[in-house]
Design a protein around this motif. Structure first.
Motif, PDB file in Angstrom:
ATOM      1  N   SER A 156      -7.054   4.625  -6.295  1.00  0.00           N
ATOM      2  CA  SER A 156      -5.693   5.071  -6.606  1.00  0.00           C
ATOM      3  C   SER A 156      -5.436   5.043  -8.112  1.00  0.00           C
ATOM      4  N   ILE A 190      -7.319   7.884  -9.818  1.00  0.00           N
ATOM      5  CA  ILE A 190      -6.632   9.159  -9.554  1.00  0.00           C
ATOM      6  C   ILE A 190      -5.414   9.313 -10.457  1.00  0.00           C
ATOM      7  N   LEU A 191      -4.643   8.231 -10.587  1.00  0.00           N
ATOM      8  CA  LEU A 191      -3.441   8.281 -11.415  1.00  0.00           C
ATOM      9  C   LEU A 191      -3.782   8.478 -12.888  1.00  0.00           C
ATOM     10  N   ILE A 193      -8.643   0.818  -2.269  1.00  0.00           N
ATOM     11  CA  ILE A 193      -7.254   1.249  -2.426  1.00  0.00           C
ATOM     12  C   ILE A 193      -6.823   1.161  -3.885  1.00  0.00           C
ATOM     13  N   CYS A 194      -7.066   0.004  -4.511  1.00  0.00           N
ATOM     14  CA  CYS A 194      -6.591  -0.221  -5.886  1.00  0.00           C
ATOM     15  C   CYS A 194      -7.306   0.658  -6.901  1.00  0.00           C
ATOM     16  N   GLY A 234       1.184   9.069   3.738  1.00  0.00           N
ATOM     17  CA  GLY A 234       1.233   7.784   3.045  1.00  0.00           C
ATOM     18  C   GLY A 234       1.476   6.635   4.012  1.00  0.00           C
ATOM     19  N   SER A 262      -1.200   3.675   4.862  1.00  0.00           N
ATOM     20  CA  SER A 262      -0.794   2.269   4.715  1.00  0.00           C
ATOM     21  C   SER A 262      -1.051   1.494   5.999  1.00  0.00           C
ATOM     22  N   ILE A 306       1.940   2.053  -3.439  1.00  0.00           N
ATOM     23  CA  ILE A 306       0.848   2.650  -4.207  1.00  0.00           C
ATOM     24  C   ILE A 306       0.695   4.135  -3.879  1.00  0.00           C
ATOM     25  N   PHE A 307       0.740   4.465  -2.587  1.00  0.00           N
ATOM     26  CA  PHE A 307       0.594   5.868  -2.185  1.00  0.00           C
ATOM     27  C   PHE A 307       1.762   6.720  -2.695  1.00  0.00           C
ATOM     28  N   CYS A 352       0.832  -1.206   0.000  1.00  0.00           N
ATOM     29  CA  CYS A 352       0.000   0.000   0.000  1.00  0.00           C
ATOM     30  C   CYS A 352       0.868   1.257   0.000  1.00  0.00           C
ATOM     31  N   ILE A 364       1.203   7.674  -6.224  1.00  0.00           N
ATOM     32  CA  ILE A 364       0.263   8.796  -6.322  1.00  0.00           C
ATOM     33  C   ILE A 364       0.971  10.121  -6.042  1.00  0.00           C
TER      34      ILE A 364
END
Length: 304
Positions: free
Chosen positions: A208, A211-212, A204-205, A146, A150, A110-111, A107, A114
């Motif tokens: 995110s 957003i990306l 989360i997936c 972040g 997480s 991933i953050f 996680c 972002i």
């Protein structure tokens, strides 16, 4: 240990039961893991020691490489050791620790992606205010957020895992402990817990990833006002980041955003995002980035 569980350890079946293939797995994944540690270690030390890599982009890359190395360490050593071990067992407490740590560092990666996209958005869409917006204090606060995010995600996952009662069998058809294979072993109706697990991971997936994607659409739209050389440099940086995003999110979305069903290909996909992605990230960011390559040459050649 869960008060509802009579199982004190689990047996990990790994990637294969073929003894000859297990030896091959040991050799191949040992090299992959060592290369992952080396590549991410080089990036971490280079960014820390180099004076030319002080921009926010490399500040975030430092934490991405750190998270990748830790994420790979949560799964790869167990896979490597079990490939040549007769006893492929993992204790209940170790299993729960692996669930928490893999989700925590995964996680975090991933953050950080972002945050890197946000950095590129500010640099390209608001260049005159870039140094004001992305100052050192703001970057540090974003990274701390972040870590907190997480921790919240992985704490929710481990809270659900600890509520699962296990009374046998204790054989996990995987090479590491994760909630999806554990749900199959629980001696209870896991419908509600599965919905909570999928909702948590899906949020989360998918959020995110969306957003990306939106950030890159905005960035590409903004590049129309740049010169040809400016577009080339901006696209070069963004392309590296986008490749990493795709390599990270496609396997994660496949595994974590569906109900508790398992497919034979799941373990292969898991290998890709737990071992392959952390290995490829350093290569992508160094081979496509002249500043990182030059900083590495300057730092490590002088050391040698």
């Amino acid at each position: 240990m869960s008060v509802n569980s009579s199982v004190k350890e689990f047996i990990l079946l790994g990637l294969t039961q073929d003894p000859r293939k297990q030896k091959e797995i040991f050799g191949v994944f040992l090299m992959f893991y060592l290369a992952t540690l080396l590549g991410n270690f080089l990036i971490v030390v280079t960014i820390q020691r180099s004076r030319t890599l002080g921009s926010p982009m490399y500040f975030f890359l430092f934490y991405l490489s750190f998270a990748d190395a830790c994420f790979s360490t949560t799964t790869a050593p167990r896979l490597i050791v079990d490939a040549i071990s007769q006893q492929k067992t993992i204790s209940y407490n170790e299993c729960m620790t692996q669930v928490f740590s893999s989700h925590f560092f995964g996680c975090m990666g991933i953050f950080v992606l972002i945050l890197m996209a946000f950095d590129r958005y500010v640099a390209i869409c608001k260049p005159l205010r870039y140094t004001t917006i992305m100052n050192r204090h703001v970057c540090a606060v974003l990274v701390i957020l972040g870590w907190v995010g997480s921790c919240i995600h992985s704490s929710a996952q481990i809270f659900l895992a600890l509520r699962l009662p296990f009374c046998g069998p204790n054989v996990i058809d995987h090479y590491f402990c994760d909630l999806q294979p554990l749900l199959k072993l629980a001696c209870m109706d896991t419908y509600v817990i599965n919905l909570l697990v999928v909702s948590n991971s899906r949020a989360i997936c998918m959020v995110s990833f969306i957003i990306l994607l939106i950030s890159y659409v905005i960035i590409l739209y903004s590049l129309r006002n740049y010169s040809a050389e400016g577009r080339r440099k901006a696209l070069s940086t963004c392309t590296s980041h986008f490749i990493v995003v795709v390599l990270c999110f496609v396997p994660c979305i496949f595994i974590y955003t569906r109900p508790a069903t398992t497919f034979p290909i799941d373990k292969v996909v898991a290998v890709f995002y737990t071992i392959g992605t952390p290995l490829l990230n350093p290569l992508i960011y160094t081979l496509r980035n002249a500043e990182v390559k030059n900083a590495m040459k300057k730092l490590w050649c002088s050391k040698v």
